[in-house]
Design a protein around this motif. Structure first.
Motif, PDB file in Angstrom:
ATOM      1  N   THR A 328      50.370  41.722  32.045  1.00 52.39           N
ATOM      2  CA  THR A 328      49.835  43.111  32.329  1.00 52.39           C
ATOM      3  C   THR A 328      48.370  42.798  32.814  1.00 52.39           C
ATOM      4  O   THR A 328      48.054  43.533  33.936  1.00 52.39           O
ATOM      5  N   ALA A 329      47.406  42.180  31.854  1.00 51.67           N
ATOM      6  CA  ALA A 329      45.865  42.001  32.291  1.00 51.67           C
ATOM      7  C   ALA A 329      45.868  41.410  33.756  1.00 51.67           C
ATOM      8  O   ALA A 329      45.128  41.711  34.491  1.00 51.67           O
ATOM      9  N   THR A 331      47.984  41.124  36.198  1.00 55.26           N
ATOM     10  CA  THR A 331      48.331  42.108  37.197  1.00 55.26           C
ATOM     11  C   THR A 331      47.258  43.193  37.311  1.00 55.26           C
ATOM     12  O   THR A 331      46.834  43.281  38.686  1.00 55.26           O
ATOM     13  N   ARG A 332      46.813  43.829  36.586  1.00 53.14           N
ATOM     14  CA  ARG A 332      45.714  44.578  36.869  1.00 53.14           C
ATOM     15  C   ARG A 332      44.568  44.111  37.392  1.00 53.14           C
ATOM     16  O   ARG A 332      43.950  44.651  38.052  1.00 53.14           O
ATOM     17  N   TYR A 333      44.096  43.062  37.048  1.00 50.55           N
ATOM     18  CA  TYR A 333      42.881  42.530  37.468  1.00 50.55           C
ATOM     19  C   TYR A 333      43.181  42.347  39.020  1.00 50.55           C
ATOM     20  O   TYR A 333      42.221  42.550  39.544  1.00 50.55           O
ATOM     21  N   GLU A 334      44.294  41.611  39.295  1.00 45.00           N
ATOM     22  CA  GLU A 334      44.416  41.138  40.769  1.00 45.00           C
ATOM     23  C   GLU A 334      44.281  42.559  41.596  1.00 45.00           C
ATOM     24  O   GLU A 334      43.954  42.672  42.654  1.00 45.00           O
ATOM     25  N   ASN A 335      45.192  43.431  40.859  1.00 46.59           N
ATOM     26  CA  ASN A 335      45.332  44.907  41.897  1.00 46.59           C
ATOM     27  C   ASN A 335      44.290  45.498  41.885  1.00 46.59           C
ATOM     28  O   ASN A 335      43.772  46.222  42.903  1.00 46.59           O
ATOM     29  N   ARG A 336      43.226  45.422  40.888  1.00 51.02           N
ATOM     30  CA  ARG A 336      41.783  46.070  40.967  1.00 51.02           C
ATOM     31  C   ARG A 336      40.819  45.311  42.110  1.00 51.02           C
ATOM     32  O   ARG A 336      40.112  45.865  42.602  1.00 51.02           O
ATOM     33  N   LEU A 337      40.891  44.095  41.968  1.00 52.32           N
ATOM     34  CA  LEU A 337      40.080  43.105  42.777  1.00 52.32           C
ATOM     35  C   LEU A 337      40.363  42.820  44.164  1.00 52.32           C
ATOM     36  O   LEU A 337      39.584  42.236  44.822  1.00 52.32           O
ATOM     37  N   ARG A 338      41.705  42.281  44.406  1.00 55.10           N
ATOM     38  CA  ARG A 338      42.153  41.651  45.670  1.00 55.10           C
ATOM     39  C   ARG A 338      41.478  42.314  46.919  1.00 55.10           C
ATOM     40  O   ARG A 338      40.926  41.446  47.519  1.00 55.10           O
TER      41      ARG A 338
END
Length: 418
Positions: A328-329, A331-338
């Protein structure tokens, strides 16, 4: 009913002690993790070109790290750029803020500041590197060049555009890295041209030869060369071969180019690399994740330093927020930063063409357009906007541990655990 709890995620191996690695280690330590940074070089790498921060996102993270006062003490004050013809006549002058952003610091000084800032809660191991990664039911076993092995809960690749972690866990470099048609080189030399501030450079079609003053030691300077070329086959660990490539690429140029090339003979610190970009379809795979240039980098001009510092803050924060659920971490990191990282990275696609236009007409056009203040101001505002288009939550990190006893700093091998 029996409830099975996931084991706590505590130990994190980070490959790379450049910018992204120490920044991530700092924030992981603040959130209660136990980071270990492994670096192939025997010590922190000194020198390098100046790097800059611009826009609210970069400055917000630096402020939350408590680094802003120190960076303001060591900043260069910006590096104006001057382009000249063969006789030394100025053709174009770019002000300090064009390349230097709001805060510009020497890369080596920034790396040292990040390292010292996170050292109280980070284990550093220099002179070693990862050779194999094997995911286990409880973590990732990392084998090292020193012949030792150790298991970690997570592994993070913060080891640049030629990432070893990405190659081991995601596949060969050619699947993820694209050559953008140029090569760049830097090295230190005596200030034989007497440059007082910023840099002065000379263009020929597809080539730039420049030299910039050392802001602390006026007797020293740094050369910066860029040239257009298709992808070359060479040994990235053979500086003598790289020096020959530079001599071949700049042979016959006037101005001060012969003197600058002569200084290569005694240069112990040559940096030579392609201008490339990394594009990875997904930044994580199992318990392995990428950050900085390893995930979404551009060699020059992609605001990689600021993006790496922002990404470190977000990745550590999402790992803390998700507790033991690393999937989950990640996924959230990539969704927020990509989208943010790709927007910043796009600037790198234009860097080679800007610094070394391929034709004489292209050089003249660049010089003419950038002599107009309104266009310069517009480009500066665009850079600040792009670098600020990300939401930065407050992740509730523990108080800074500056001044407390650290976990240590070792050179050499990582010991076998178990």
């Amino acid at each position: 009913m029996t409830v099975h709890k996931s084991p706590a995620v505590r130990t994190v191996l980070i490959s790379g002690a450049g910018i992204a690695g120490p920044a991530l280690a700092y924030w992981l330590g603040r959130h209660g993790f136990e980071p270990t940074v492994v670096e192939l070089a025997p010590a922190l790498r000194p020198g390098g070109q100046a790097v800059d921060f611009r826009g609210s996102a970069h400055l917000t993270v630096l402020e939350r790290m408590g680094l802003l006062p120190e960076l303001r003490r060591i900043r260069t004050g910006g590096s104006p750029m001057r382009f000249v013809d063969e006789s030394g006549r100025t053709l174009l002058h770019l002000p300090a803020e064009f390349a230097g952003g709001e805060i510009e610091v020497p890369r080596g000084d920034l790396a040292r500041a990040l390292y010292e800032h996170g050292l109280p809660r980070t284990e550093y191991v220099f002179g070693d590197s990862i050779t194999r990664l094997t995911e286990t039911p409880s973590g990732v076993q990392a084998d090292f060049r020193s012949g030792t092995s150790r298991e970690f809960d997570l592994v993070i690749g913060a080891d640049g555009i030629h990432s070893t972690v990405r190659r081991l866990a995601f596949g060969p470099e050619e699947d993820h890295v694209s050559h953008l048609g140029y090569y760049a080189a830097t090295w230190q030399l005596p200030n034989v041209l007497g440059v007082e501030k910023g840099s002065v450079g000379h263009n020929a079609p597809g080539r730039l030869a420049s030299v910039g003053a050392d802001h602390r030691d006026p007797s020293r300077a740094g050369a910066f060369f860029v040239f257009a070329a298709p992808e070359l086959s060479y040994d990235r660990h053979d500086p003598e071969q790289q020096k020959r490539l530079l001599h071949d690429a700049f042979s016959g140029l006037g101005w001060e180019v012969p003197r600058l090339l002569d200084s290569l003979r005694g240069a112990p610190d040559l940096y030579f690399d392609s201008i490339s970009r990394a594009d990875v379809a997904a930044w994580s795979r199992g318990r392995v994740c990428l950050i900085g240039d390893a995930a979404c980098g551009a060699t020059i001009g992609g605001m990689g330093t600021g993006t790496a510092v922002v990404a470190a803050y977000v990745l550590a924060g999402e790992l803390a927020r998700a507790r033991n659920d690393h999937r989950t971490a990640f996924t959230r990191y990539e969704n927020r930063l990509r989208a943010y990282a790709e927007g910043c990275q796009a600037g790198g696609d234009r860097t080679g063409k800007f610094l070394a236009p391929g034709t004489a007409t292209g050089i003249r056009l660049r010089n003419t357009l950038l002599s107009r203040p309104w266009l310069l101001n517009r480009m500066l505002r665009m850079g600040e906007r792009v670098s600020s288009t990300v939401d930065l939550p407050h992740y509730g990190a523990q108080p800074d541990a500056a001044g407390h006893a650290g976990r240590g700093d070792r050179t050499g091998r990582i010991g076998r655990v178990g």
